[in-house]
Design a protein around this motif. Structure first.
Motif, mmCIF file in Angstrom:
data_model
loop_
_atom_site.group_PDB
_atom_site.id
_atom_site.type_symbol
_atom_site.label_atom_id
_atom_site.label_comp_id
_atom_site.label_asym_id
_atom_site.label_seq_id
_atom_site.Cartn_x
_atom_site.Cartn_y
_atom_site.Cartn_z
ATOM 1 N N GLU A 33 38.191 35.302 40.389
ATOM 2 C CA GLU A 33 37.901 36.381 40.390
ATOM 3 C C GLU A 33 37.929 36.763 38.304
ATOM 4 O OE1 GLU A 33 40.165 38.619 44.391
ATOM 5 O OE2 GLU A 33 41.247 37.818 43.259
ATOM 6 N N ILE A 34 38.956 36.302 38.193
ATOM 7 C CA ILE A 34 39.269 36.451 36.705
ATOM 8 C C ILE A 34 38.064 36.083 36.129
ATOM 9 C CG2 ILE A 34 40.009 33.941 35.906
ATOM 10 C CD1 ILE A 34 41.039 37.158 34.853
ATOM 11 N N LYS A 35 37.290 35.474 35.869
ATOM 12 C CA LYS A 35 36.103 34.717 35.893
ATOM 13 C C LYS A 35 35.296 35.627 35.219
ATOM 14 C CE LYS A 35 37.131 29.600 35.655
ATOM 15 N NZ LYS A 35 36.301 28.400 36.717
ATOM 16 N N ALA A 36 35.044 36.374 36.767
ATOM 17 C CA ALA A 36 33.751 37.460 37.156
ATOM 18 C C ALA A 36 34.334 38.081 36.313
ATOM 19 C CB ALA A 36 33.844 37.575 38.677
ATOM 20 N N ILE A 37 35.211 38.816 36.430
ATOM 21 C CA ILE A 37 35.877 40.112 35.014
ATOM 22 C C ILE A 37 35.298 39.827 33.714
ATOM 23 C CG2 ILE A 37 38.246 41.202 34.330
ATOM 24 C CD1 ILE A 37 39.544 40.877 37.299
ATOM 25 N N ARG A 38 35.225 37.900 33.628
ATOM 26 C CA ARG A 38 35.440 37.961 32.222
ATOM 27 C C ARG A 38 33.961 38.172 31.787
ATOM 28 N NH1 ARG A 38 39.663 33.724 31.665
ATOM 29 N NH2 ARG A 38 41.796 34.907 31.206
ATOM 30 N N GLU A 39 33.350 38.098 32.973
ATOM 31 C CA GLU A 39 31.831 38.261 32.804
ATOM 32 C C GLU A 39 31.513 40.073 32.830
ATOM 33 O OE1 GLU A 39 29.386 35.920 35.368
ATOM 34 O OE2 GLU A 39 29.681 34.301 34.640
ATOM 35 N N GLY A 40 31.781 40.598 33.420
ATOM 36 C CA GLY A 40 32.112 42.329 33.386
ATOM 37 C C GLY A 40 31.022 42.564 34.970
ATOM 38 N N LYS A 41 31.728 42.011 35.744
ATOM 39 C CA LYS A 41 30.988 42.117 36.938
ATOM 40 C C LYS A 41 32.301 42.545 38.236
ATOM 41 C CE LYS A 41 27.661 38.852 36.333
ATOM 42 N NZ LYS A 41 26.627 38.430 36.843
ATOM 43 N N ALA A 42 32.708 43.834 37.426
ATOM 44 C CA ALA A 42 33.779 44.474 38.442
ATOM 45 C C ALA A 42 33.457 46.154 38.108
ATOM 46 C CB ALA A 42 35.061 43.407 38.171
ATOM 47 N N SER A 43 34.012 46.493 39.782
ATOM 48 C CA SER A 43 33.212 47.693 38.959
ATOM 49 C C SER A 43 35.341 48.467 39.604
ATOM 50 C CB SER A 43 32.555 49.024 40.492
ATOM 51 O OG SER A 43 32.425 49.854 41.167
ATOM 52 N N ILE A 44 35.321 49.609 39.292
ATOM 53 C CA ILE A 44 37.359 50.516 39.868
ATOM 54 C C ILE A 44 36.626 51.553 40.183
ATOM 55 C CG2 ILE A 44 38.468 48.964 38.714
ATOM 56 C CD1 ILE A 44 38.935 51.203 36.426
ATOM 57 N N ALA A 45 35.191 51.964 40.335
ATOM 58 C CA ALA A 45 34.431 53.537 40.461
ATOM 59 C C ALA A 45 35.064 53.566 41.894
ATOM 60 C CB ALA A 45 33.143 53.609 40.707
ATOM 61 N N GLU A 46 35.335 53.709 43.313
ATOM 62 C CA GLU A 46 36.183 54.224 44.149
ATOM 63 C C GLU A 46 37.255 53.326 44.830
ATOM 64 O OE1 GLU A 46 32.560 53.461 46.814
ATOM 65 O OE2 GLU A 46 30.967 55.098 45.614
ATOM 66 N N SER A 47 37.785 52.957 43.947
ATOM 67 C CA SER A 47 39.044 52.084 44.208
ATOM 68 C C SER A 47 40.679 53.297 44.210
ATOM 69 C CB SER A 47 39.206 51.130 43.038
ATOM 70 O OG SER A 47 39.448 51.195 41.930
ATOM 71 N N PHE A 48 41.265 52.846 44.859
ATOM 72 C CA PHE A 48 42.598 53.733 45.046
ATOM 73 C C PHE A 48 43.286 52.934 44.998
ATOM 74 C CE2 PHE A 48 40.800 53.787 49.184
ATOM 75 C CZ PHE A 48 42.054 53.015 50.197
ATOM 76 N N CYS A 49 45.181 53.376 45.553
ATOM 77 C CA CYS A 49 45.876 52.343 45.520
ATOM 78 C C CYS A 49 46.372 52.549 46.674
ATOM 79 C CB CYS A 49 46.666 52.290 43.914
ATOM 80 S SG CYS A 49 45.960 51.622 42.765
ATOM 81 N N GLU A 50 47.253 51.800 46.803
ATOM 82 C CA GLU A 50 48.847 52.078 48.423
ATOM 83 C C GLU A 50 49.369 51.219 48.462
ATOM 84 O OE1 GLU A 50 47.163 51.558 52.270
ATOM 85 O OE2 GLU A 50 46.264 53.245 52.325
ATOM 86 N N PHE A 51 50.967 51.944 49.069
ATOM 87 C CA PHE A 51 52.103 51.159 49.243
ATOM 88 C C PHE A 51 51.510 50.587 50.159
ATOM 89 C CE2 PHE A 51 53.377 53.106 46.071
ATOM 90 C CZ PHE A 51 54.292 52.388 45.384
ATOM 91 N N ASN A 52 52.015 48.930 50.520
ATOM 92 C CA ASN A 52 52.667 47.906 51.701
ATOM 93 C C ASN A 52 53.306 47.003 51.415
ATOM 94 O OD1 ASN A 52 51.733 46.808 53.828
ATOM 95 N ND2 ASN A 52 49.535 45.430 53.649
ATOM 96 N N ASN A 53 54.432 47.935 52.768
ATOM 97 C CA ASN A 53 55.712 46.743 52.193
ATOM 98 C C ASN A 53 56.388 47.142 50.808
ATOM 99 O OD1 ASN A 53 55.150 46.404 55.281
ATOM 100 N ND2 ASN A 53 54.773 44.821 54.616
ATOM 101 N N GLY A 54 56.318 47.969 50.250
ATOM 102 C CA GLY A 54 56.923 48.373 49.500
ATOM 103 C C GLY A 54 56.625 47.577 48.141
ATOM 104 N N GLU A 55 55.221 47.662 48.461
ATOM 105 C CA GLU A 55 54.668 46.662 47.151
ATOM 106 C C GLU A 55 53.132 47.432 46.995
ATOM 107 O OE1 GLU A 55 54.035 42.559 48.619
ATOM 108 O OE2 GLU A 55 54.972 41.426 47.737
ATOM 109 N N LEU A 56 52.591 47.595 45.930
ATOM 110 C CA LEU A 56 51.841 48.225 45.636
ATOM 111 C C LEU A 56 50.143 47.493 45.849
ATOM 112 C CD1 LEU A 56 51.068 51.094 44.972
ATOM 113 C CD2 LEU A 56 50.665 50.931 42.228
#
Length: 151
Positions: A33-56
């Motif tokens: 995953e980090i290698k793909a991000i370093r290549e710039g192949k990631a998207s956060i356009a439709e993402s959101f954050c959610e809590f699950n058992n006290g973790e985000l």
């Protein structure tokens, strides 16, 4: 690409939401995953954050599969844990539960130490009339800039 040049933005977020608080969180990632991000192949356009058992967790963040990986590659749309202080997590969870706000990622970047970080924002969704007002303000600013340029 140089690791400091990675700057993946969620451009629609400012139009869709009214920002209240901003935080910078680390992300728990697998090696591919980090290698793909370093290549710039990631998207956060439709993402959101959610809590699950006290973790985000960040949900719907798309990281393409790493091109040079074997069968150990990652799932592109899996949930990824965000790393924040306990105090910040409790504050965010209270805000989300009590006032119905949402947490939106706005920027994915790699810091100077080579770690992937995510800027997240506590936000309130805009109504349709707020969006129209934003468009009107942006158009007025554009017209004023053109007039100033001519003088």
């Amino acid at each position: 690409m140089n690791q400091n040049k990675i700057n993946i933005l969620n451009r629609k977020a400012k139009f869709e939401y009214e920002f209240l608080d901003k935080y910078t969180a680390g992300i728990k990632l697998a090696g591919t995953e980090i290698k793909a991000i370093r290549e710039g192949k990631a998207s956060i356009a439709e993402s959101f954050c959610e809590f699950n058992n006290g973790e985000l967790f960040v949900i719907n963040m798309h990281i393409e599969e790493y091109s040079h990986a074997t069968y150990f590659n990652h799932n592109p749309k899996s949930e990824r844990k965000l790393l924040l202080n306990k105090k910040e997590l409790k504050k965010l969870e209270k805000e989300v539960k009590n006032s119905g706000l949402t947490i939106i990622p706005t920027r994915l970047f790699i810091n100077d130490r080579g770690l992937a970080k995510l800027d997240i924002v506590l936000a309130r969704g805009k109504k349709m009339y707020d969006k129209r007002e934003t468009i009107k303000d942006r158009d007025n600013k554009r017209v004023l800039d053109r007039i100033k340029k001519n003088f």
